[in-house]
Design a protein around this motif. Structure first.
Motif, short mmCIF file in Angstrom:
data_model
loop_
_atom_site.label_atom_id
_atom_site.label_comp_id
_atom_site.label_asym_id
_atom_site.label_seq_id
_atom_site.Cartn_x
_atom_site.Cartn_y
_atom_site.Cartn_z
N CYS A 7 0.85 -1.19 0.00
CA CYS A 7 0.00 0.00 0.00
C CYS A 7 0.89 1.24 0.00
O CYS A 7 1.78 1.36 0.84
N PRO A 8 0.68 2.21 -0.90
CA PRO A 8 1.51 3.42 -0.92
C PRO A 8 1.18 4.35 0.23
O PRO A 8 1.93 5.30 0.47
N ARG A 11 2.84 1.74 3.43
CA ARG A 11 4.03 0.99 3.03
C ARG A 11 4.34 -0.17 3.96
O ARG A 11 5.47 -0.64 4.04
N TYR A 20 -6.38 0.99 -4.79
CA TYR A 20 -5.35 2.02 -4.68
C TYR A 20 -4.59 1.91 -3.36
O TYR A 20 -3.40 2.20 -3.30
N LEU A 21 -5.31 1.55 -2.28
CA LEU A 21 -4.75 1.53 -0.93
C LEU A 21 -5.25 0.30 -0.19
O LEU A 21 -6.21 -0.35 -0.62
N LEU A 48 -5.57 9.36 -9.50
CA LEU A 48 -4.65 8.44 -8.83
C LEU A 48 -3.27 9.10 -8.68
O LEU A 48 -2.63 8.98 -7.64
N ARG A 49 -2.84 9.81 -9.73
CA ARG A 49 -1.54 10.50 -9.65
C ARG A 49 -1.58 11.56 -8.55
O ARG A 49 -0.60 11.76 -7.83
N HIS A 52 -1.13 9.82 -5.23
CA HIS A 52 0.26 9.41 -5.01
C HIS A 52 1.15 10.62 -4.72
O HIS A 52 2.02 10.56 -3.87
N LEU A 55 0.68 11.63 -1.17
CA LEU A 55 1.33 10.69 -0.26
C LEU A 55 2.83 10.93 -0.23
O LEU A 55 3.45 10.91 0.84
N VAL A 56 3.43 11.19 -1.40
CA VAL A 56 4.87 11.47 -1.45
C VAL A 56 5.18 12.74 -0.68
O VAL A 56 6.22 12.85 -0.03
#
Ligand SMILES: [Zn+2]
Length: 68
Positions: A7-8, A11, A20-21, A48-49, A52, A55-56
């Motif tokens: 999972c992003p 992790r 997605y998660l 979705l991008r 992400h 999250l980053v």
């Protein structure tokens, strides 16, 4: 290791293929973000991008905003 993708969001847990998660991270998103990410269509990949990228950047799951 199970071979499933991580999972992003956390992790640490695995997510189901196509999700997605993981379930706890998905549940931590705001209802608005969940609804937008569940929509299909030409904007789905951009959403979705955006998820992400947030999250980053270290945005807390409950604070992530997804544009329509
Ligand atoms: Zn997770």
């Amino acid at each position: 290791m199970t071979g499933l993708p991580l999972c992003p969001g956390c992790r640490t847990r695995t997510r189901r293929p196509g999700a997605y998660l993981c379930s706890p991270c998905w549940g931590a998103l705001s209802p608005a973000a969940r609804g937008r990410l569940s929509e299909r269509g030409p904007r789905a990949l951009a959403r979705l991008r955006a998820l992400h990228a947030a999250l980053v950047d270290g945005v807390a799951l409950g604070q992530i905003r997804i544009r329509p």
